[in-house]
Design a protein around this motif. Structure first.
Motif, PDB file in Angstrom:
ATOM      1  N   VAL A 181      28.746   4.195  20.036  1.00 11.77           N
ATOM      2  CA  VAL A 181      29.868   3.213  20.730  1.00 11.77           C
ATOM      3  C   VAL A 181      30.796   4.254  21.292  1.00 11.77           C
ATOM      4  O   VAL A 181      31.321   4.000  22.673  1.00 11.77           O
ATOM      5  N   LEU A 198      37.037  -0.278  21.603  1.00  9.06           N
ATOM      6  CA  LEU A 198      36.109  -2.004  21.157  1.00  9.06           C
ATOM      7  C   LEU A 198      37.462  -2.437  21.502  1.00  9.06           C
ATOM      8  O   LEU A 198      37.337  -3.616  21.317  1.00  9.06           O
ATOM      9  N   ALA A 217      30.720  -6.716  19.305  1.00  7.00           N
ATOM     10  CA  ALA A 217      30.636  -5.584  18.894  1.00  7.00           C
ATOM     11  C   ALA A 217      29.289  -4.932  17.141  1.00  7.00           C
ATOM     12  O   ALA A 217      29.096  -4.390  17.440  1.00  7.00           O
TER      13      ALA A 217
END
Length: 597
Positions: A181, A198, A217
């Motif tokens: 991420v 995010l 996600a």
């Protein structure tokens, strides 16, 4: 989580990224420079309603009022009453039966100035309209009119369209590969944290209970994808023959699964597929072994990326790649969306519809996939550049399939014809020109342009010059003769045949003879004579591949030149027993060509 992305910071990040398919900036001022005044609130309301409807009918997006096109924050100078009217535009300036999937409609202070921020999700339950019934849609950085019929989609698609945006109960940040991420966050905007990234991308939202993750996600970054989606897989099957059989005749020789989150799958599935594309290994010019491929690698990769990005993840089934002897089928779960047709895709005009809006946005912003609609165009372009048959596209109730063939667009007869020119390095355009001249067919300039599928004059000159120099293309009519014939027959000059392709056997024999033995030197050429006129004098003696007249010196009364034939016979005939030839009043002198020392 203490590192919450507050809305004001999110808006600042959005402004840094600039306008796009998902973002639009609107000024609250009008007028000439130095004479700016606040715009009418009703005009701003109309633009907000139109913009949000367009975004909701496409892939969702954001509108910022008080920001100029270049990202400069100019603010909204209106009264509090007018601000409230503008903030109500998502209700007052859309169709009364339309309920937009609105996420934000608020005012913020950015750099000490008032900015209005609107955000809307992609619609999944129907079509959104303006008060007068019109439909609009976001396309690139523009809002364009669209018909209700084109935007309408089957309600069966609602689940698949909304799947990646749904929140996943029980999913926590620690279930994600945070190093992955963060790598994506760094590529998106340097300095942004994983948690903020995010939220910025709409993959998560911070609530009183903590950060809630959407399915996108988890699909993109999960440590253990099998826990959340047991069929986030690509299955690669090697089939012996051109059809899949069952039972005792089952002919699958290799069956391999790879799985992982989407970003892992993009790498692992390609690594699994790529070995099947190679057909031989050759010793290259750099003294290394090189693998040669029967398919354009990037066409196969684009087809694979397309399947991973746009498949229906609400269906618990893998992407299947069948490798037959004559083709590759890339089959992804889920039918083509009802807003698209196969014919629209085959027109290669950029028609697209993103089933997984969040997934597609993340992959596009990170450079993992092309702009929407461009991937399919690229597949077709790469197959055409490799002289392979165009891909087939097919869909049924459960799947969408892209089929790539390694069968050449040339027929067996045409391939045999090309093989006869072995030893001459021909480009793709040159091959097409040679194919057009099969069987002694005379070629006009128009025929050559059509064969190359190009109207570029520089390309024409480059390819024709190479073929003529190589002796492959022979001039049967000079430029002047073509002009005369065009005038006499009242036809376009581009339709007058000027060339033919050499007989390959004769050309092969000629190329085995040194060029110096096929060339003569011609002296006493008139100063006004052209190379085409010199060629016209000697073409009666044999096939000519090249003519050259060097520029004369200032004090010369005549010029000299060189004529190169396809074979040595004409040279012997012209030099052993001199033949009287003239150009204008000049008697030409012909000698055997000799290299200068």
């Amino acid at each position: 989580m203490g590192d919450m992305l507050v809305l004001a910071e999110r808006v600042r990040n959005t402004i840094q990224l600039g306008e796009s398919h998902f973002r639009e900036f609107k000024s609250a001022y009008e007028g000439k420079p130095g004479e700016k005044r606040p715009r009418k609130w009703v005009d701003i309301c109309r633009e907000v309603g139109e913009g949000l409807v367009a975004f909701a009918n496409a892939d969702g997006g954001e509108i910022l009022i008080g920001v100029e096109d270049d990202g400069r924050i100019s603010g909204v100078p209106h009264t509090e009453e007018d601000l409230q009217r503008i903030l109500a535009a998502p209700q007052t300036h859309v169709h009364r039966k339309t309920a937009l999937p609105l996420r934000f409609a608020t005012s913020l202070q950015i750099e000490g100035k008032c900015v209005l921020f609107f955000s809307v999700s992609k619609g999944t339950q129907g079509v959104f309209q303006l008060p007068d019934g019109r439909c609009v849609r976001r396309s690139g950085t523009s809002t364009v009119p669209e018909s209700v019929q084109k935007i309408l989609f089957d309600q069966r698609e609602a689940r698949s369209r909304a799947y990646d945006t749904e929140f996943v109960d029980g999913a926590q940040v620690h279930d994600l590969d945070l190093s992955l991420v963060q790598a994506m966050a760094d590529a998106y905007l340097r300095g942004i944290t994983a948690e903020k990234y995010l939220q910025q991308m709409g993959l998560a939202e911070y609530t009183s209970g903590g950060l809630r993750l959407r399915r996108a996600a988890v699909l993109l970054f999960a440590k253990d994808i099998h826990r959340w989606h047991p069929r986030c897989q690509v299955r690669t099957l090697k089939v012996q023959g051109t059809a899949l059989r069952a039972g005792a005749e089952y002919n699958v020789t290799s069956d391999e699964f790879v799985e992982g989150n989407i970003l892992q799958l993009l790498i692992r599935s390609w690594e699994a597929l790529r070995p099947f594309l190679a057909y031989k290994t050759e010793f290259g010019s750099d003294a290394r072994f090189e693998q040669k491929y029967i398919y354009p690698e990037w066409a196969c990769r684009e087809a694979l990326v397309n399947a991973i990005a746009h498949r229906d993840y609400s269906i618990q089934r893998s992407i299947d790649v069948f490798i037959f002897d004559d083709r590759i089928d890339v089959m992804s779960p889920g039918a083509i969306l009802s807003t698209l047709t196969i014919d629209q895709l085959l027109k290669l005009e950029g028609a697209h519809e993103s089933r997984n809006a969040l997934l597609a946005r993340v992959l596009r912003e990170a450079g993992n996939m092309r702009e929407l609609g461009e991937g399919m165009k690229r597949i077709f372009e790469l197959m055409e550049q490799s002289d392979l048959r165009s891909p087939d596209l097919a869909t049924d109730e459960n799947s969408f399939t892209v089929t790539l063939y390694h069968r050449s667009v040339f027929s067996p007869q045409q391939l045999t014809w090309l093989e006869m020119f072995e030893g001459i390095q021909l480009s793709k355009n040159q091959q097409r020109i040679v194919i057009a001249g099969i069987g002694g067919q005379e070629l006009a300039p128009g025929d050559i342009y059509r064969a190359m599928n190009s109207e570029d004059r520089d390309t024409y000159d480059r390819e024709v010059t190479y073929l003529r120099t190589a002796g492959v293309l022979v001039e049967i009519r000079t430029n002047a003769q073509a002009n005369q014939l065009a005038k006499r027959t009242r036809k376009p000059k581009s339709s007058i045949p000027r060339f033919r392709v050499s007989d390959p056997e004769m050309l092969k024999a000629a190329r085995s003879t040194p060029e110096s033995d096929r060339r003569i030197a011609v002296f006493n050429i008139p100063l006004s004579a052209t190379e085409a006129e010199l060629e016209a004098v000697f073409e009666q003696f044999g096939q000519i591949v090249h003519v050259k007249i060097p520029p004369p010196k200032a004090d010369f009364y005549s010029k000299f030149g060189f004529v190169t034939f396809a074979e040595a016979g004409p040279v012997q005939a012209l030099t052993e027993e001199p033949i009287p030839l003239t150009m204008g009043q000049n008697k030409l002198r012909i000698e055997t060509y000799r290299e200068r020392s």
